[in-house]
Design an enzyme around this catalytic site. Structure first.
Site: not given
Length: 251
Positions: A143, A156
């Protein structure tokens, strides 16, 4: 478009979103596709769509945080589809939003297991087969959060940074074995996970869009096309690379 005729691709988290788009893109390029998801019903929907394209496919229901499931996933793919040439390891978890001093430990551990440990396990068993056949390509979903910090999203962010570390290490370990390992790093993509996180809040969506100079969220197919390219011979000299597909988010 890359020509993957005669090859076999495995995609985890393939029931929805980026994983589903990836399975469809591999099929469109001519590959046979193993569709893997913990949700068998969602995976069945992807399989039905892939089969409409005329591609051979295989549904595997598996929890990729469990080594026994991952080992079976690879073994079944090779047994039924004949090989394992490409893998897109795509499972991840957003967790919750809280500052570190208040972040629930159980959720932090869950995000780590789903997003980071699953990548390690998938690569471990995929690489064992690819070593035997002397070739292969793996793409892990990281990401933009693998490059930056995001307040309130420590689990995350930490897990997506870890995915890049695992990817680079594997790329070095297997570069001279005919195996390439790369990562794709999406910006905010319009997936069911993103829609759940935005929770129908127009202001939250406007804020997400504003992070992207292109003025919109990405689409799953745009990530899938990058994954297929990284697996194809068109990227034959690319390994250990975190390919950012983010509409300018990191600029």
């Amino acid at each position: 478009m890359a020509d993957l005729t005669g090859k076999v691709a495995l995609v985890t988290g393939a029931g929805l979103g980026i994983g589903q788009a990836s399975a469809l893109a591999f099929a469109a390029a001519g590959a046979r596709v193993a569709v893997v998801d913990i949700d068998g019903e969602a995976a069945a929907g992807t399989v039905a769509t892939v089969e409409q394209q005329g591609a051979d496919t295989l549904l595997i229901e598996a929890d990729v945080t469990k080594a026994s499931d991952v080992e079976r996933m690879v073994a079944v793919t090779v047994e039924i589809l004949g090989s394992l040439d490409f893998a897109h390891n795509n499972v991840g978890s957003l967790g919750t939003r809280a500052p570190i001093h208040d972040y629930p430990e159980d959720i932090f551990e869950s995000v780590t297991r789903v997003t980071q440990t699953s990548m390690f396990l998938c690569m471990k068993y995929e690489l064992r087969h690819m070593l035997r056949q002397g070739a292969g390509a793996i793409v892990n979903t990281s990401s933009v959060a693998g490059f930056i910090g995001l307040p309130g999203e420590s689990a995350y962010v930490a897990a997506k940074h870890a995915v890049l570390g695992l990817t680079r290490t594997a790329a070095l370990e297997y570069a001279d074995h005919g195996i390439r390992v790369n990562a794709v790093c999406p910006g905010v993509i319009r997936t069911p996970m993103t829609e759940f996180f935005l929770d129908g809040d127009p202001e939250a969506e406007r804020a997400a869009v504003a992070r992207h100079p292109m003025g919109r969220l990405g689409e799953p197919a745009e990530i899938a096309d990058a994954v297929v390219w990284l697996c194809s011979d068109e990227a034959s000299f690319v390994t250990g690379h975190p390919l950012v597909v983010d509409g300018g988010h990191l600029l």
